[in-house]
Design an enzyme around this catalytic site. Structure first.
Site, PDB file in Angstrom:
ATOM      1  N   ILE A 223      -4.642  10.514  11.512  1.00  0.00           N
ATOM      2  CA  ILE A 223      -2.856  10.680  10.851  1.00  0.00           C
ATOM      3  C   ILE A 223      -4.067  11.530   9.380  1.00  0.00           C
ATOM      4  O   ILE A 223      -4.573  11.824   8.676  1.00  0.00           O
ATOM      5  CB  ILE A 223      -2.448   9.722  10.142  1.00  0.00           C
ATOM      6  CG1 ILE A 223      -1.780   8.963  11.146  1.00  0.00           C
ATOM      7  CG2 ILE A 223      -1.239  10.245   9.401  1.00  0.00           C
ATOM      8  CD1 ILE A 223      -0.734   9.772  12.209  1.00  0.00           C
TER       9      ILE A 223
ATOM     10  N   LYS B  26      -8.351  -4.662  12.382  1.00  0.00           N
ATOM     11  CA  LYS B  26      -6.527  -3.153  13.627  1.00  0.00           C
ATOM     12  C   LYS B  26      -6.994  -4.474  14.802  1.00  0.00           C
ATOM     13  O   LYS B  26      -5.305  -4.650  15.576  1.00  0.00           O
ATOM     14  CB  LYS B  26      -6.606  -1.999  13.225  1.00  0.00           C
ATOM     15  CG  LYS B  26      -7.206  -1.728  11.624  1.00  0.00           C
ATOM     16  CD  LYS B  26      -5.571  -1.627  11.577  1.00  0.00           C
ATOM     17  CE  LYS B  26      -5.673  -0.948  10.307  1.00  0.00           C
ATOM     18  NZ  LYS B  26      -4.763  -1.235   9.317  1.00  0.00           N
TER      19      LYS B  26
ATOM     20  N   ARG C 254       0.732   5.696  -1.443  1.00  0.00           N
ATOM     21  CA  ARG C 254       0.228   7.008  -1.029  1.00  0.00           C
ATOM     22  C   ARG C 254       0.677   6.908   0.090  1.00  0.00           C
ATOM     23  O   ARG C 254       0.413   6.244   0.579  1.00  0.00           O
ATOM     24  CB  ARG C 254      -0.905   7.689  -1.686  1.00  0.00           C
ATOM     25  CG  ARG C 254      -1.973   6.509  -1.105  1.00  0.00           C
ATOM     26  CD  ARG C 254      -3.325   6.801  -2.523  1.00  0.00           C
ATOM     27  NE  ARG C 254      -3.543   6.534  -3.224  1.00  0.00           N
ATOM     28  CZ  ARG C 254      -3.478   5.822  -4.564  1.00  0.00           C
ATOM     29  NH1 ARG C 254      -3.973   4.710  -3.582  1.00  0.00           N
ATOM     30  NH2 ARG C 254      -3.206   5.799  -5.207  1.00  0.00           N
TER      31      ARG C 254
ATOM     32  N   TYR D 174     -12.989  -2.466  10.531  1.00  0.00           N
ATOM     33  CA  TYR D 174     -12.177  -1.740  10.584  1.00  0.00           C
ATOM     34  C   TYR D 174     -11.679  -2.545  12.085  1.00  0.00           C
ATOM     35  O   TYR D 174     -10.507  -2.753  12.169  1.00  0.00           O
ATOM     36  CB  TYR D 174     -12.219  -0.273   9.843  1.00  0.00           C
ATOM     37  CG  TYR D 174     -10.931   0.370  10.109  1.00  0.00           C
ATOM     38  CD1 TYR D 174      -9.809   0.147   9.094  1.00  0.00           C
ATOM     39  CD2 TYR D 174     -10.328   1.026  10.658  1.00  0.00           C
ATOM     40  CE1 TYR D 174      -8.483   0.406   8.824  1.00  0.00           C
ATOM     41  CE2 TYR D 174      -8.962   1.627  10.930  1.00  0.00           C
ATOM     42  CZ  TYR D 174      -7.704   1.893   9.265  1.00  0.00           C
ATOM     43  OH  TYR D 174      -6.753   2.232   9.592  1.00  0.00           O
TER      44      TYR D 174
ATOM     45  N   SER E 283      -4.180   0.593  14.339  1.00  0.00           N
ATOM     46  CA  SER E 283      -4.567   1.698  14.310  1.00  0.00           C
ATOM     47  C   SER E 283      -5.713   1.757  15.553  1.00  0.00           C
ATOM     48  O   SER E 283      -5.580   0.960  16.238  1.00  0.00           O
ATOM     49  CB  SER E 283      -6.404   1.490  13.222  1.00  0.00           C
ATOM     50  OG  SER E 283      -6.483   3.000  13.457  1.00  0.00           O
TER      51      SER E 283
ATOM     52  N   ASN F 255       1.178  -2.396   5.262  1.00  0.00           N
ATOM     53  CA  ASN F 255       0.010  -0.893   5.663  1.00  0.00           C
ATOM     54  C   ASN F 255      -0.982  -1.170   5.226  1.00  0.00           C
ATOM     55  O   ASN F 255      -1.599  -0.203   4.786  1.00  0.00           O
ATOM     56  CB  ASN F 255       1.518   0.198   5.045  1.00  0.00           C
ATOM     57  CG  ASN F 255       0.462   1.317   5.021  1.00  0.00           C
ATOM     58  OD1 ASN F 255       0.478   1.614   5.478  1.00  0.00           O
ATOM     59  ND2 ASN F 255       0.682   2.217   3.519  1.00  0.00           N
TER      60      ASN F 255
ATOM     61  N   GLY G  18       0.667  -1.544   0.189  1.00  0.00           N
ATOM     62  CA  GLY G  18      -0.043  -0.024   0.376  1.00  0.00           C
ATOM     63  C   GLY G  18       0.304   1.242  -0.139  1.00  0.00           C
ATOM     64  O   GLY G  18       0.783   1.907   0.471  1.00  0.00           O
TER      65      GLY G  18
END
Length: 253
Positions: free
Chosen positions: A187, A158, A16, A154, A142, A90, A13
Site C-alpha cells: 500500500i 502480524k 495518516r 513485524y 499484513s 490500525n 493510528g
C-alpha cells in the site's frame, strides 16, 4: 451509505495513511469517529477533513502500548461520544532489521504497539460492545504475516494478530460482536515511502517492481483498505467473523 449512523468508531493510528483513510470512510458511513494517535495535535488533519466533509470526529491522544493510556482514552471516548461500537486496531510501526542485528528494543516496540496495543484496545472496547450486544472489531494484519526478510518482529506481530482475531471472534461471537482482520499487501503510504528511503531504494522504482508482481498491476491505496474495513462493519457482512482477508491485488500475498 450510512450503515454506521449513530455508532461510534475508534480508529487507532489514524493521523495518516491507512488509519486516516479508514477514519474518513467510517465517518462517511455515518459514524462518529474517534481519531486516535500518539499526540492529539497529530490527529487534527484527519479530524478537520472529517468535519469539513460534514462528519463527526474527535481527536484523542493515546500510546496504545500503555494500559493506563488506553483505559483513559477509552473512558474519554465513552464520555465525549457516548459509546464504542466499532474498533479498528490500525496503529503500527516498523523496526526492520535482520535478526542478528535486531535489538530487544526493536522487538519489544513492535510487539508492544501491534499486539499489546490491539489487546488493550479490544479489552476496553468489548466492555461496551458486550453491554450493547453489538460490535465490530477489525485488526490490521499484513501480508508480512507470511514471512518477510528483515521483519521477524513485524511478521511475528502480524501473524499473532491473525490468531488473536480468530480467538477473539470465538469469545465475543455470542455477544453479536464480529471480529475480523484485514491483511494489506503493498500500500502506498508514508510508511512504505520511509521504508524505501531507509533502504536507499527509489520509491517509484520500488513501486514499479511491486506492480509487476501484483496481478492487478498496481500497488494499493489506503482507500482500498478503508473500503474493506467499511464492508466488514456493515450488517451485510454480519455472518462473517474470525476471518483474515488479504487485500493485496491478487490471490497470493
Amino acid at each position: 451509505m450510512t450503515h454506521l449512523s449513530g455508532k461510534v468508531a475508534v480508529v487507532t493510528g489514524a493521523a495518516r495513511g491507512i488509519g486516516a483513510a479508514t477514519a474518513r470512510r467510517l465517518a462517511e458511513d455515518g459514524a462518529t469517529v474517534a481519531v486516535v494517535d500518539l499526540d492529539e495535535a497529530q490527529t487534527k488533519g484527519t479530524v478537520d477533513a472529517i468535519l469539513g466533509a460534514g462528519g463527526s470526529a474527535i481527536g484523542v491522544a493515546c500510546d496504545v502500548s500503555s494500559e493506563e493510556a488506553v483505559i483513559a482514552a477509552a473512558d474519554q471516548i465513552r464520555s465525549e461520544a457516548g459509546s464504542i461500537d466499532v474498533l479498528v486496531n490500525n496503529a503500527g510501526l516498523l523496526r526492520d532489521n535482520l535478526v542478528f542485528k535486531m535489538s530487544l528494543a526493536d522487538w519489544d516496540t513492535v510487539m508492544g504497539v501491534h499486539l499489546r496495543g490491539s489487546f488493550l484496545w479490544a479489552r476496553e472496547a468489548q466492555k461496551t460492545m458486550v453491554a450493547n450486544r453489538w460490535g465490530k472489531i477489525v485488526n490490521l494484519s499484513s501480508t508480512s504475516a507470511l514471512g518477510n526478510r528483515g521483519q521477524t518482529n513485524y511478521s511475528a506481530a502480524k501473524a499473532g494478530l491473525q490468531g488473536f482475531t480468530k480467538a477473539l471472534a470465538i469469545e465475543l461471537g455470542p455477544f453479536n460482536i464480529n471480529v475480523n482482520a484485514v491483511a494489506p499487501g503493498f500500500i502506498e503510504t508514508e510508511m512504505t515511502r520511509a521504508t524505501a528511503a531507509r533502504t536507499g531504494v527509489d520509491f517509484e522504482e520500488m513501486k514499479k517492481r511491486g506492480e509487476q508482481a501484483i496481478p492487478l498491476r498496481r500497488v494499493g491505496r489506503p482507500e482500498d483498505i478503508a473500503g474493506v474495513v467499511s464492508a466488514l462493519c456493515s450488517e451485510d457482512t454480519s455472518y462473517v467473523s474470525g476471518q483474515v482477508i488479504y487485500v493485496a491485488g491478487g490471490p497470493k500475498a
